[in-house]
Design a protein around this motif. Structure first.
Motif, PDB file in Angstrom:
ATOM      1  N   VAL A  11       0.838  -1.207   0.000  1.00  0.00           N
ATOM      2  CA  VAL A  11       0.000   0.000   0.000  1.00  0.00           C
ATOM      3  C   VAL A  11       0.870   1.253   0.000  1.00  0.00           C
ATOM      4  CG1 VAL A  11      -1.712   1.334   1.299  1.00  0.00           C
ATOM      5  CG2 VAL A  11      -1.938  -1.151   1.120  1.00  0.00           C
ATOM      6  N   ASP A  12       1.876   1.281   0.864  1.00  0.00           N
ATOM      7  CA  ASP A  12       2.743   2.458   0.958  1.00  0.00           C
ATOM      8  C   ASP A  12       3.492   2.710  -0.351  1.00  0.00           C
ATOM      9  OD1 ASP A  12       1.890   2.711   3.531  1.00  0.00           O
ATOM     10  OD2 ASP A  12       3.710   1.909   4.458  1.00  0.00           O
ATOM     11  N   THR A  13       3.930   1.631  -1.000  1.00  0.00           N
ATOM     12  CA  THR A  13       4.631   1.772  -2.285  1.00  0.00           C
ATOM     13  C   THR A  13       3.676   2.286  -3.353  1.00  0.00           C
ATOM     14  OG1 THR A  13       6.181  -0.010  -1.722  1.00  0.00           O
ATOM     15  CG2 THR A  13       5.954   0.555  -4.060  1.00  0.00           C
ATOM     16  N   ALA A  14       2.445   1.772  -3.349  1.00  0.00           N
ATOM     17  CA  ALA A  14       1.441   2.238  -4.313  1.00  0.00           C
ATOM     18  C   ALA A  14       1.172   3.731  -4.132  1.00  0.00           C
ATOM     19  CB  ALA A  14       0.156   1.437  -4.154  1.00  0.00           C
ATOM     20  N   LEU A  15       1.058   4.170  -2.876  1.00  0.00           N
ATOM     21  CA  LEU A  15       0.795   5.589  -2.606  1.00  0.00           C
ATOM     22  C   LEU A  15       1.977   6.459  -3.046  1.00  0.00           C
ATOM     23  CD1 LEU A  15      -0.923   5.363   0.906  1.00  0.00           C
ATOM     24  CD2 LEU A  15      -2.006   5.853  -1.296  1.00  0.00           C
ATOM     25  N   SER A  16       3.193   5.969  -2.859  1.00  0.00           N
ATOM     26  CA  SER A  16       4.376   6.712  -3.311  1.00  0.00           C
ATOM     27  C   SER A  16       4.381   6.843  -4.829  1.00  0.00           C
ATOM     28  CB  SER A  16       5.652   6.014  -2.833  1.00  0.00           C
ATOM     29  OG  SER A  16       5.772   6.066  -1.425  1.00  0.00           O
ATOM     30  N   LEU A  17       4.035   5.769  -5.515  1.00  0.00           N
ATOM     31  CA  LEU A  17       3.991   5.802  -6.986  1.00  0.00           C
ATOM     32  C   LEU A  17       2.900   6.753  -7.475  1.00  0.00           C
ATOM     33  CD1 LEU A  17       4.517   2.012  -7.829  1.00  0.00           C
ATOM     34  CD2 LEU A  17       6.129   3.880  -8.257  1.00  0.00           C
ATOM     35  N   ILE A  18       1.771   6.776  -6.770  1.00  0.00           N
ATOM     36  CA  ILE A  18       0.686   7.692  -7.142  1.00  0.00           C
ATOM     37  C   ILE A  18       1.163   9.142  -7.060  1.00  0.00           C
ATOM     38  CG2 ILE A  18      -1.560   8.614  -6.402  1.00  0.00           C
ATOM     39  CD1 ILE A  18      -2.276   5.722  -5.518  1.00  0.00           C
ATOM     40  N   LYS A  19       1.949   9.442  -6.023  1.00  0.00           N
ATOM     41  CA  LYS A  19       2.469  10.802  -5.842  1.00  0.00           C
ATOM     42  C   LYS A  19       3.588  11.133  -6.827  1.00  0.00           C
ATOM     43  CE  LYS A  19       3.451  10.382  -1.465  1.00  0.00           C
ATOM     44  NZ  LYS A  19       3.955  10.740  -0.114  1.00  0.00           N
ATOM     45  N   GLY A  20       4.093  10.120  -7.522  1.00  0.00           N
ATOM     46  CA  GLY A  20       5.178  10.360  -8.464  1.00  0.00           C
ATOM     47  C   GLY A  20       6.556  10.226  -7.851  1.00  0.00           C
ATOM     48  N   ASP A  21       6.615   9.698  -6.618  1.00  0.00           N
ATOM     49  CA  ASP A  21       7.907   9.493  -5.965  1.00  0.00           C
ATOM     50  C   ASP A  21       8.671   8.360  -6.644  1.00  0.00           C
ATOM     51  OD1 ASP A  21       7.137  11.411  -4.187  1.00  0.00           O
ATOM     52  OD2 ASP A  21       6.604  10.022  -2.579  1.00  0.00           O
ATOM     53  N   LYS A  22       9.981   8.429  -6.571  1.00  0.00           N
ATOM     54  CA  LYS A  22      10.816   7.364  -7.101  1.00  0.00           C
ATOM     55  C   LYS A  22      10.949   6.275  -6.041  1.00  0.00           C
ATOM     56  CE  LYS A  22      15.272   6.470  -9.321  1.00  0.00           C
ATOM     57  NZ  LYS A  22      16.560   7.073  -9.759  1.00  0.00           N
ATOM     58  N   VAL A  23      10.638   5.035  -6.412  1.00  0.00           N
ATOM     59  CA  VAL A  23      10.746   3.915  -5.470  1.00  0.00           C
ATOM     60  C   VAL A  23      11.601   2.825  -6.099  1.00  0.00           C
ATOM     61  CG1 VAL A  23       8.457   4.413  -4.502  1.00  0.00           C
ATOM     62  CG2 VAL A  23       8.682   2.716  -6.313  1.00  0.00           C
ATOM     63  N   PRO A  24      12.259   1.995  -5.287  1.00  0.00           N
ATOM     64  CA  PRO A  24      13.046   0.895  -5.855  1.00  0.00           C
ATOM     65  C   PRO A  24      12.140  -0.127  -6.528  1.00  0.00           C
ATOM     66  CG  PRO A  24      12.941   0.728  -3.464  1.00  0.00           C
ATOM     67  CD  PRO A  24      12.360   2.051  -3.818  1.00  0.00           C
ATOM     68  N   SER A  25      12.638  -0.793  -7.543  1.00  0.00           N
ATOM     69  CA  SER A  25      11.824  -1.794  -8.235  1.00  0.00           C
ATOM     70  C   SER A  25      11.555  -2.996  -7.340  1.00  0.00           C
ATOM     71  CB  SER A  25      12.512  -2.243  -9.526  1.00  0.00           C
ATOM     72  OG  SER A  25      13.783  -2.811  -9.242  1.00  0.00           O
ATOM     73  N   PHE A  26      12.441  -3.246  -6.367  1.00  0.00           N
ATOM     74  CA  PHE A  26      12.249  -4.340  -5.411  1.00  0.00           C
ATOM     75  C   PHE A  26      12.333  -3.804  -3.990  1.00  0.00           C
ATOM     76  CE2 PHE A  26      14.486  -8.144  -3.239  1.00  0.00           C
ATOM     77  CZ  PHE A  26      13.292  -8.598  -2.697  1.00  0.00           C
ATOM     78  N   VAL A  27      11.205  -3.872  -3.280  1.00  0.00           N
ATOM     79  CA  VAL A  27      11.162  -3.466  -1.883  1.00  0.00           C
ATOM     80  C   VAL A  27      11.257  -4.740  -1.047  1.00  0.00           C
ATOM     81  CG1 VAL A  27       9.822  -2.308  -0.090  1.00  0.00           C
ATOM     82  CG2 VAL A  27       9.717  -1.481  -2.457  1.00  0.00           C
ATOM     83  N   ASP A  28      12.418  -4.963  -0.447  1.00  0.00           N
ATOM     84  CA  ASP A  28      12.705  -6.221   0.235  1.00  0.00           C
ATOM     85  C   ASP A  28      12.146  -6.245   1.654  1.00  0.00           C
ATOM     86  OD1 ASP A  28      13.756  -8.714   0.830  1.00  0.00           O
ATOM     87  OD2 ASP A  28      15.758  -7.953   1.309  1.00  0.00           O
ATOM     88  N   VAL A  29      11.417  -7.339   1.959  1.00  0.00           N
ATOM     89  CA  VAL A  29      10.934  -7.610   3.316  1.00  0.00           C
ATOM     90  C   VAL A  29      11.622  -8.910   3.739  1.00  0.00           C
ATOM     91  CG1 VAL A  29       8.915  -7.971   4.785  1.00  0.00           C
ATOM     92  CG2 VAL A  29       8.720  -6.553   2.732  1.00  0.00           C
ATOM     93  N   PRO A  30      12.692  -8.862   4.532  1.00  0.00           N
ATOM     94  CA  PRO A  30      13.566 -10.021   4.748  1.00  0.00           C
ATOM     95  C   PRO A  30      12.904 -11.235   5.404  1.00  0.00           C
ATOM     96  CG  PRO A  30      14.623  -7.990   5.470  1.00  0.00           C
ATOM     97  CD  PRO A  30      13.188  -7.667   5.215  1.00  0.00           C
ATOM     98  N   PHE A  31      13.401 -12.427   5.020  1.00  0.00           N
ATOM     99  CA  PHE A  31      13.027 -13.678   5.673  1.00  0.00           C
ATOM    100  C   PHE A  31      13.819 -13.834   6.972  1.00  0.00           C
ATOM    101  CE2 PHE A  31      11.846 -15.119   1.311  1.00  0.00           C
ATOM    102  CZ  PHE A  31      10.593 -15.641   1.591  1.00  0.00           C
ATOM    103  N   GLU A  32      13.248 -14.611   7.934  1.00  0.00           N
ATOM    104  CA  GLU A  32      13.937 -14.887   9.186  1.00  0.00           C
ATOM    105  C   GLU A  32      13.675 -16.341   9.603  1.00  0.00           C
ATOM    106  OE1 GLU A  32      13.076 -11.862  12.213  1.00  0.00           O
ATOM    107  OE2 GLU A  32      12.390 -10.553  10.579  1.00  0.00           O
TER     108      GLU A  32
END
Length: 309
Positions: free
Chosen positions: A275-296
Motif C-alpha cells: 500500500v505504501d509503495t502504491a501511494l508513493s507511486l501515485i504521488k510520483g515518488d521514485k521507489v526501488p523496483s524491489f522493496v525487500d521484506v527479509p526472511f527470518e
C-alpha cells in the motif's frame, strides 16, 4: 475580530475537509491469487488495515487461482480508472502482460509477495516481497542440522507456475548438494495446499519410501505432511519437517515439536509495504523496483518472538 476568527476557522475546516476528500478519493484495486490461503489472507488483511489507516478506498478481488480471471480484474480496474493496482499473481509468468496493461493505462502497479517474471520493471511498477533465494536455504540448512547430515528427504513443492516454488525448491537442492549423505528421494507438487499434501504424503508412506525429512515449500504443506504421518502412526517428531511462512498454524507446530523449522515471511510487512509503495507511486515518488521484506529463520529457540506476528 470575531468575523476574522470565524473566517479562519471556516478556512481551516475546508482545508481539513479537502485533505479528507483527497485521501478518500484515492482508490486502489487489489487482485489476490486466492482468498482461502492462510498466508495470503494475512497479506490481504495487512493491505486492508494499512489502506484504512491511510484513508484509502480499496476494491479487493479474489482471482480464485485463475490467471484469466485475474487479468480480467486488472482490465476492470483500468476501466474504472483506479489510482493504483496491487496484484498478488496467480501465475508469475503472466506478469509481463499485466505490466503492459497497467503501463499503457499509466496506472501505478505493485506486485506483492510473488516476484514478477518481467526482465525489468518500468518506473511506475514495483515488487514488494522477500528474496526467495534466502527462504529455502534457511529451511534446508536447519534440516541438515536436524538430520545430522545424513538421510532421505522428500520435497513438497508449491504450484510449479509460481517462481517462489521453483526458487525454494532450488534452494533446498543446492543445500542438499553440499551434503553427500543426504538424498532427495521424492519431489512433487502439492500446490501449496494442506489437503493435497496429506494425500501426497500418504502416497509416499504407502509405497514404503524411507523418509527422514520433509522440506515443504510452505507451512500448509508441511502441516499436511505432519497430519498424514499421524494418520499413518508415524511420529512426526522423529522426522525432520520444515516449512516456510511462519503462519499461526506453523508456529503452533513448532511449539509442539512437530515442525522442526519454519521461515518467517512478514505478511504484515508485505501488505503494508504494498500500500505504501502504491501511494508513493501515485504521488510520483521514485521507489526501488524491489522493496525487500527479509526472511527470518524460526525454530523452537525463538518462535515465541513471532507469535504476535
Amino acid at each position: 475580530m470575531k468575523a476574522r476568527f470565524l473566517m479562519t476557522a471556516a478556512l481551516t475546516a475546508l482545508t481539513i475537509a479537502g485533505w479528507a476528500h483527497a485521501a478518500s478519493a484515492t482508490t486502489i484495486g487489489v487482485s489476490m491469487d486466492k482468498f482461502d490461503d492462510n498466508f495470503l489472507t494475512s497479506v490481504r488483511n495487512a493491505i486492508t488495515d494499512e489502506a484504512k489507516a491511510k484513508g484509502v478506498t480499496l476494491q479487493v478481488e479474489d482471482a480464485n487461482d485463475d490467471t484469466g480471471k485475474q487479468i480480467s480484474q486488472i482490465q476492470n480496474f483500468i476501466a474504472q480508472k483506479v489510482d493504483a493496482i496491487i496484484v498478488n499473481p496467480v501465475d508469475t509468468s503472466a506478469t509481463p502482460k499485466m505490466t503492459q496493461l497497467a503501463t499503457a493505462a499509466k496506472i501505478p502497479l505493485v506486485y506483492v509477495n510473488r516476484k514478477p517474471e518481467d526482465k525489468t520493471l518500468p518506473s511506475n511498477v514495483a515488487f514488494v516481497g522477500s528474496d526467495e533465494k534466502v527462504s529455502g536455504t534457511l529451511e534446508a540448512e536447519e534440516l541438515m542440522k536436524c538430520l545430522g547430515g545424513r538421510g532421505n528427504i522428500v520435497v513438497m513443492e508449491g504450484q510449479l507456475s509460481n517462481n517462489a516454488a521453483l526458487d525454494r525448491t532450488a534452494d533446498v537442492e543446492a543445500v542438499v548438494a553440499k551434503n553427500p549423505d543426504v538424498k532427495i528421494v521424492e519431489k512433487q507438487t502439492a500446490e501449496w495446499d494442506r489437503n493435497k499434501a496429506i494425500d501426497l504424503m500418504n502416497n509416499w508412506i504407502t509405497t514404503g519410501t524411507k523418509i527422514n525429512g520433509v522440506a515443504a515449500n510452505n507451512d500448509e504443506m508441511a502441516i499436511g505432511a505432519i497430519l498424514a504421518m499421524k494418520q499413518a502412526g508415524v511420529d512426526p517428531k522423529k522426522v525432520c519437517v520444515g516449512g516456510i511462512d511462519a503462519t499461526a498454524d506453523g508456529l503452533a507446530a513448532v511449539q509442539s515439536g512437530d515442525l522442526f523449522v519454519t521461515v518467517f515471511q512478514n505478511a504484515k510487512g508485505q501488505g503494508k509495504g504494498a500500500v505504501d509503495t502504491a501511494l508513493s507511486l501515485i504521488k510520483g515518488d521514485k521507489v526501488p523496483s524491489f522493496v525487500d521484506v527479509p526472511f527470518e529463520k524460526v525454530t523452537k529457540d525463538n518462535f515465541k518472538k513471532y507469535m504476535s506476528n
